[in-house]
Design an enzyme around this catalytic site. Structure first.
Site, PDB file in Angstrom:
ATOM      1  N   GLY A 130       1.184  -1.205  -0.204  1.00 45.65           N
ATOM      2  CA  GLY A 130      -0.162   0.344  -0.520  1.00 45.65           C
ATOM      3  C   GLY A 130       0.582   0.970   0.142  1.00 45.65           C
ATOM      4  O   GLY A 130       2.308   1.101  -0.617  1.00 45.65           O
ATOM      5  N   SER A 131       0.327   2.351   0.598  1.00 43.94           N
ATOM      6  CA  SER A 131       0.872   3.374   0.705  1.00 43.94           C
ATOM      7  C   SER A 131       1.855   3.421   0.525  1.00 43.94           C
ATOM      8  O   SER A 131       2.846   4.817   0.740  1.00 43.94           O
ATOM      9  CB  SER A 131      -0.227   4.416   0.926  1.00 43.94           C
ATOM     10  OG  SER A 131      -1.144   4.587  -0.349  1.00 43.94           O
TER      11      SER A 131
END
Length: 689
Positions: free
Chosen positions: A429-430
């Site tokens: 993810g981020s």
């Protein structure tokens, strides 16, 4: 001329011509030359015999090289079978017999023995055995073949060995080495214990068995199984379970049960228990399969061996060398046995790890049994400070062999405590966005001063993406959105667009520069990080998705922590070390980001805590900087709708530890990955104190 005289003359000329065509006879060898030929023949035979000896070719040594007298005295059975049996008992893995010719020529004649000084060295299960010997050859005729033959006796096997001796090999188990952390705190150590057992003739009622089972927290069936083994006699001590001497409460309960007995024994103990279990691993009884492979290294059926984690990976260093005593029992009645060879057991190493056991414990406790993984590294050295898998198990249960029912219970547990999550890889993810930013800055695809106007929560490049859109969590960020804002507010759309600006090839090369697709250099096997399943970016949509850590990207937690190192130390990513003995850190990747770009990223990661949505990490005691991440699981069966939360953080004022943490299944948490940031913040606060 008279015809008769002419014929005689022609005959004389013919004789002279024929004589001229004949080869001249060979000159007889001088006495010195004959001696040289005998010398080379004797040496050649000795060297051929030595070569067979080094290859343990005993049958050929006997058939082609032994003199008749040796064959008559010892026979094939003693020469071949006896040597093979003794070599097997000793666990001989390598034989090296050497002969150094004398500096001055030696006159070997066929009427005298030819002696050669040799050195015998063999590697055994407990180390090398070596001795000097004299190899004697006699010149004999065997079935009309004259040559040099070896005069053999049992001292060629081992000094002082005699015909008829029965050889016994006694092994002494070495003291196992220990694992300690960077501050000498024990991780895997030897300690005292009591072996709890029973004497069957004094222990025969159901009540006794039930009380002992409760005291030891085992099933009655396990006690009965031990007592029913074939070797058990009514007056024998039957071991049931080992209990550390420090567990006095359990020992007192056992002592209160009539018919029980306790005997001192050595114990392998893991003081940090569950917190370090997947890293330390454990030792346990050797399996039949392992014994078959390792028997020639001195392992026996009752030995313990590293079964998981560092205990298994470092088995050779931790085990040490077993001691060995080779005893010859004499055939003559009343003769005392003699020791042919003896060496003491060599203790295993005490290995000092880079791990900070208290930091590891703090991280493990902060995860509170939730499934996930965490790693902590020193950004200036690459030293591994912590490596956590949660939930976990107690390695002390495995030391003397865990029961089948207990193992099954752990194996069937909902959150899989036996599964090592720090060895696996997950969608980041981020949390990968600072790495994408570094790639974009270094390629020139990202201008940190340039902003992008982004409207709404959803975006796609064009209609060719069909129903696929890039979404962002927050659409209230003021335009234009530049790199700083995109990191602070974790804007997926910004990074998707910049991923397309970077381009597929540069994106792949950039992530490879950070170690993606490579084996992670570490003592334990860790699943490599991948960009996509096949290593390529097949479309604009996949490129955009990958730029912010979605798509098919998978990252190992230790690798993730290491990827933040160059953002703090001037562009270098180190190999993850775990041995404190290593003098200098080993560079894995370098020149990944410039100082100016690193400073921009550090500022943004601090603002992500003070101004962004990782509010739980904004504590007064530590000026934390870092990046959250939420990975949506879309691809695997049964995972749809689930989310994993990440936070990678450090103390911006004293960045001596980068902590990366992932918690599975945070979709029900109202504050998402900020939930993980709060856990890391608590650890960093405790670490600072």
């Amino acid at each position: 001329m008279d015809k008769k005289l002419l014929g005689i003359f022609a005959f004389i000329v013919l004789i002279i011509l024929l004589a001229g065509c004949q080869e001249e006879p060979e000159e007889e060898a001088t006495p010195d030359e004959a001696k040289a030929e005998e010398t080379s023949q004797a040496e050649a035979r000795a060297q051929q015999y030595i070569e067979l000896w080094n290859n343990q070719g005993f049958s050929k040594m006997y058939g082609s090289f032994l003199n008749q007298g040796s064959k008559d005295v010892y026979g094939s059975q003693s020469f071949v079978a006896w040597q093979e049996e003794i070599y097997e008992q000793l666990g001989v893995s390598d034989v090296n017999v050497t002969y150094t010719p004398p500096e001055e020529a030696v006159d070997y004649t066929t009427d005298m023995p030819a002696d050669f000084d040799i050195h015998v060295e063999m590697e055994t299960m407990s180390g090398p055995i070596e001795f000097d010997q004299t190899l004697t050859l006699l010149y004999e005729t065997h079935q009309e073949m004259e040559d040099w033959f070896v005069e053999w006796n049992p001292t060629y096997i081992l000094p002082r060995l005699e015909m008829g001796d029965e050889v016994e090999v006694r092994l002494t188990e070495p003291k196992r080495g220990e694992l300690v952390d960077r501050n000498d705190k024990p991780i895997a150590v030897n300690s005292d214990a009591m072996m709890v057992g029973v004497v069957p003739q004094n222990f025969d009622t159901p009540e006794q068995k039930e009380k002992l089972a409760r005291a030891l927290e085992i099933d009655v069936s396990e006690i009965e199984a031990a007592m029913n083994k074939s070797w058990v006699q009514p007056h024998y001590f039957v071991p049931i379970k080992q209990v550390p001497s420090s567990d006095q409460l359990t020992l007192d309960r056992v002592f209160a049960v009539p018919g029980t007995k306790q005997e001192p024994s050595a114990f392998r103990e893991y003081p940090y228990g569950e917190a370090l279990a997947h890293l330390s691993g454990y030792i346990g009884p050797i399996t039949g399969e392992q014994l078959e492979k390792l028997e020639d290294q001195g392992y026996g059926p009752n030995d313990m061996i590293g079964r998981q984690g560092l205990e298994r990976a470092l088995e050779d260093r931790l085990r040490g060398k077993p001691g060995m005593q080779v005893i010859a029992h004499k055939a003559a009645a009343g003769a005392e046995p003699i020791t042919l060879y003896e060496n003491e057991a060599g203790e295993g190493e005490v290995i000092k790890l880079t791990i900070d056991a208290e930091l590891q414990k703090s991280i493990f406790e902060s995860m509170a049994g939730e499934p996930g993984a965490s790693a902590a590294v020193d950004p200036e050295t690459g030293e591994t400070l912590a490596l956590v898998s949660s939930p976990s198990y107690n390695p002390n249960e495995f030391v003397k062999g865990i029961t089948g029912s207990r193992y099954q219970e752990l194996n069937d547990a909902k959150n899989k405590p036996l599964y090592n999550r720090f060895a696996a890889s997950y969608s980041p993810g981020s949390a990968i966005k600072p790495v994408t930013a570094a790639i974009g800055l270094e390629t020139g695809a990202i201008d940190p001063e340039e902003g992008v106007n982004i409207e709404g929560k959803r975006w796609q490049l064009n209609g060719s993406w069909g129903g696929f859109h890039i979404t962002r969590l927050h659409d209230d960020v003021e335009n234009p959105v530049d790199l700083h804002k995109a990191l602070v507010y974790s804007d997926n759309i910004y990074f998707a667009q910049k991923g397309l600006d970077i381009g597929r090839e540069d994106m792949i090369e950039g992530f490879k520069d950070f170690g993606f697709t490579e084996d992670i250099p570490f003592v334990l096997n860790l699943q490599p990080s991948q960009i996509t399943n096949n290593g390529s970016l097949g479309s604009d949509g996949q490129t955009a998705d990958t730029a912010y850590g979605q798509g098919q990207m998978l990252v190992n937690i230790l690798h993730l922590a290491a990827m933040y190192e160059p953002l703090l130390n001037g562009g270098t990513m180190y190999e993850a070390s775990i041995f404190l003995e290593e003098d200098e850190p080993t560079v894995w990747k370098e020149n990944l980001v410039s100082d100016d770009h690193a400073e921009l990223l550090q500022t943004a990661m601090r603002s992500a805590i003070t101004d962004g949505y990782a509010k739980s990490a904004n504590i007064g005691e530590v000026a934390i900087a870092g990046k959250t991440g939420t990975a949506e699981l879309k691809m695997r069966t049964g995972d749809a709708g689930k989310e994993h939360g990440y936070f990678v953080g450090y103390d911006s004022e004293n960045p001596d530890a980068i902590i990366a943490m992932m918690i599975e299944g945070i979709e029900d948490e109202s504050n998402g990955s900020d939930y993980v940031a709060g856990k890391v913040a608590g650890v960093l606060k405790a670490h600072k104190e």
